[in-house]
Write a protein that holds these residues in place. Structure first.
Motif, PDB file in Angstrom:
ATOM      1  N   HIS A  56      55.428  40.406  42.865  1.00 48.68           N
ATOM      2  CA  HIS A  56      54.692  41.610  42.050  1.00 48.68           C
ATOM      3  C   HIS A  56      53.490  41.821  42.437  1.00 48.68           C
ATOM      4  O   HIS A  56      53.153  41.699  43.789  1.00 48.68           O
ATOM      5  CB  HIS A  56      54.812  41.093  40.384  1.00 48.68           C
ATOM      6  N   ILE A  57      52.757  42.613  41.811  1.00 50.23           N
ATOM      7  CA  ILE A  57      51.372  42.947  41.963  1.00 50.23           C
ATOM      8  C   ILE A  57      50.299  41.905  42.072  1.00 50.23           C
ATOM      9  O   ILE A  57      50.268  41.177  40.866  1.00 50.23           O
ATOM     10  CB  ILE A  57      51.171  44.104  41.443  1.00 50.23           C
ATOM     11  N   ALA A  58      49.653  41.670  42.824  1.00 50.21           N
ATOM     12  CA  ALA A  58      48.307  40.995  42.962  1.00 50.21           C
ATOM     13  C   ALA A  58      47.021  41.713  42.701  1.00 50.21           C
ATOM     14  O   ALA A  58      47.007  42.517  43.758  1.00 50.21           O
ATOM     15  CB  ALA A  58      48.512  39.984  43.915  1.00 50.21           C
ATOM     16  N   TRP A  59      46.272  41.517  41.704  1.00 44.81           N
ATOM     17  CA  TRP A  59      45.013  42.427  41.722  1.00 44.81           C
ATOM     18  C   TRP A  59      43.851  41.665  41.978  1.00 44.81           C
ATOM     19  O   TRP A  59      43.733  40.467  41.864  1.00 44.81           O
ATOM     20  CB  TRP A  59      44.837  42.848  40.167  1.00 44.81           C
ATOM     21  N   GLN A  60      43.063  42.317  42.718  1.00 43.93           N
ATOM     22  CA  GLN A  60      41.641  41.618  43.279  1.00 43.93           C
ATOM     23  C   GLN A  60      40.659  42.681  42.908  1.00 43.93           C
ATOM     24  O   GLN A  60      40.639  43.920  43.200  1.00 43.93           O
ATOM     25  CB  GLN A  60      41.964  41.567  44.931  1.00 43.93           C
ATOM     26  N   LEU A  61      39.742  41.921  42.337  1.00 44.28           N
ATOM     27  CA  LEU A  61      38.048  42.717  42.090  1.00 44.28           C
ATOM     28  C   LEU A  61      37.263  41.621  42.355  1.00 44.28           C
ATOM     29  O   LEU A  61      37.259  40.462  42.375  1.00 44.28           O
ATOM     30  CB  LEU A  61      38.229  43.225  40.617  1.00 44.28           C
ATOM     31  N   PRO A  62      36.023  42.129  43.037  1.00 45.99           N
ATOM     32  CA  PRO A  62      35.079  41.362  43.267  1.00 45.99           C
ATOM     33  C   PRO A  62      34.025  41.167  41.973  1.00 45.99           C
ATOM     34  O   PRO A  62      32.966  41.617  41.815  1.00 45.99           O
ATOM     35  CB  PRO A  62      34.076  42.394  44.364  1.00 45.99           C
ATOM     36  N   LEU A  63      34.630  40.167  41.102  1.00 46.90           N
ATOM     37  CA  LEU A  63      34.059  40.098  39.947  1.00 46.90           C
ATOM     38  C   LEU A  63      32.691  39.160  40.146  1.00 46.90           C
ATOM     39  O   LEU A  63      32.860  38.222  41.206  1.00 46.90           O
ATOM     40  CB  LEU A  63      35.031  39.252  39.034  1.00 46.90           C
ATOM     41  N   ASN A  64      31.825  38.928  39.312  1.00 47.52           N
ATOM     42  CA  ASN A  64      30.876  38.099  39.523  1.00 47.52           C
ATOM     43  C   ASN A  64      31.198  36.684  39.023  1.00 47.52           C
ATOM     44  O   ASN A  64      32.393  36.440  38.426  1.00 47.52           O
ATOM     45  CB  ASN A  64      29.552  38.575  38.603  1.00 47.52           C
ATOM     46  N   GLY A  65      30.301  35.848  38.920  1.00 49.78           N
ATOM     47  CA  GLY A  65      30.379  34.356  38.883  1.00 49.78           C
ATOM     48  C   GLY A  65      30.112  33.948  37.295  1.00 49.78           C
ATOM     49  O   GLY A  65      30.108  32.480  37.089  1.00 49.78           O
TER      50      GLY A  65
END
Length: 248
Positions: free
Chosen positions: A142-151
């Motif tokens: 399926h779809i894998a989402w990626q975002l440069p989230l903070n820590g």
């Protein structure tokens, strides 16, 4: 990947069609509004497949962002269904508090998106939705989402308090699972866990794909509690503190 945009579009159509039918039949809006919301996610995923793996394409990045925002507000609709299965008197007393907590939770999840240097970065391959750039890519199926989230609340040595799921994961668990249990909708939470997190955990090991698979099965969850015999077993009539609600 064995799922497709066409399959998501069909599932979205089923969701919208069922929601329309349920609304037409005069069923509670607490059932068909959440189904409509989760059908919107399937429509969003169908559109995402058009640009899947095209990380430099603006539509891919925008749709990935919309996917995260949709999830940030899902606890409102999960609790809407959960409160359907508790006594009306209790729901009237707690609904404002419940939705207020959901609003705080949504804000916390949105804060996780902001690239604050002092907060560091999420842990790629460990936290869901974590990546080096905004992009929707192919997962196991399926779809894998990626975002440069903070820590924030990431399980890293720099944080005094950290969790595997980060701020966004902890917030979602608290608002969509722990809170409904606190006000008595434990049967719905149990069914939600079986149809959502448990199945998702079985079907994928990619933390970035986990949320998309979970959202996929949310349509089945909503349809099951609306138009199947399961629905009558999810109501809860007794729980600690219910007596106080009846007394008012």
């Amino acid at each position: 990947m064995c799922w497709s945009g066409e399959a998501s579009a069909v599932l979205a159509t089923i969701g919208f069609g069922t929601a329309t039918y349920v609304a037409y039949k005069g069923e509670s809006k607490e059932l068909w509004i959440p189904l409509t919301y989760f059908a919107c996610m399937e429509l969003l995923q169908a559109a995402t497949y058009v640009y899947i793996d095209q990380c430099d394409a603006p539509p891919n990045q925008i749709l990935t962002l919309f996917g995260y925002i949709h999830i940030a507000f899902q606890p409102f609709f999960v609790n809407m269904v959960a409160m359907y299965f508790i006594p009306q008197e209790v729901k009237q007393r707690i609904s404002t508090i419940v939705y207020s907590i959901c609003a705080v939770g949504a804000l916390a999840m949105l804060v996780k998106m902001y690239p604050m240097a002092w907060a560091g970065n999420c842990i790629v391959g460990w936290e869901g939705f974590c990546g080096t750039q905004a992009c929707s890519v192919s997962g196991d199926w399926h779809i894998a989402w990626q975002l440069p989230l903070n820590g924030l609340l990431s399980d890293s040595p720099e944080n005094a308090i950290g969790f595997r799921y980060g701020l966004h994961g902890v917030t979602y668990i608290v608002t969509a699972f722990w809170m409904p249990i606190l006000y008595g909708s434990w049967r719905f939470v149990g069914f939600h866990y079986l149809v959502g997190p448990l199945i998702s955990d079985i079907l994928t090991r990619d933390p970035n794909e986990y949320a998309a698979v979970w959202c996929l099965f949310s349509i089945a969850l909503c349809v099951s509690v609306i138009k199947s015999p399961i629905r009558r077993y999810l109501h809860v009539e007794t729980w600690p503190y219910y007596r106080k609600a009846y007394a008012v």
